[in-house]
Enzyme design. Sequence first.
Site, PDB file in Angstrom:
ATOM      1  N   GLU A  12       1.176   9.701  -5.461  1.00  0.00           N
ATOM      2  CA  GLU A  12       1.746  11.021  -5.174  1.00  0.00           C
ATOM      3  C   GLU A  12       2.655  11.481  -6.306  1.00  0.00           C
ATOM      4  OE1 GLU A  12       2.631  12.707  -1.299  1.00  0.00           O
ATOM      5  OE2 GLU A  12       2.740  10.631  -0.573  1.00  0.00           O
ATOM      6  N   HIS A  56      -7.009   0.911  -0.808  1.00  0.00           N
ATOM      7  CA  HIS A  56      -6.289  -0.100  -1.589  1.00  0.00           C
ATOM      8  C   HIS A  56      -7.292  -1.223  -1.811  1.00  0.00           C
ATOM      9  CE1 HIS A  56      -2.122  -2.149  -2.240  1.00  0.00           C
ATOM     10  NE2 HIS A  56      -2.976  -2.431  -3.210  1.00  0.00           N
ATOM     11  N   THR A  99       0.826  -1.212   0.000  1.00  0.00           N
ATOM     12  CA  THR A  99       0.000   0.000   0.000  1.00  0.00           C
ATOM     13  C   THR A  99       0.858   1.259   0.000  1.00  0.00           C
ATOM     14  OG1 THR A  99      -1.795  -1.179   1.098  1.00  0.00           O
ATOM     15  CG2 THR A  99      -1.845   1.233   1.213  1.00  0.00           C
TER      16      THR A  99
END
Length: 127
Positions: free
Chosen positions: A44, A70, A36
């Site tokens: 990002e 996730h 994750t």
Amino acid sequence: MEFNLNTGLKNKEEKTVTMNDTAKVFGSGAAEVFATPMMIGLMEGAAMNTVRNYLPEGYSTVGTMINVKHLSATAVGKKVWAEAELIEVDRKRLFFKVDAYDEDKKIGEGTHERFIIEEAKFMSKLK
């Protein structure tokens, strides 16, 4: 300083999952699947690079908030990618919709906030 960023800007970042990208190696779980934190980093990066070329020299962005799910595991060797879309601009605050996929399915979704910074000024505050 005013920044000419428009909503609707998009970017995609991709990679192939290696053992170094797994939850087991990262320390976020015991399974040898895409971690994750690695998915979040890919998201990002996609957001950061969406606006990178639109900022003046000496400016960049920093992540300040991320809210993601996730959704599904991904095996080592699979290609994964994250897509980011700039959905709101509030002066120096930028909001992105982020999604992640592997070769078979959607594996993550959420939102991400970044702030525009003047790099030298930002770093000088840390000294």
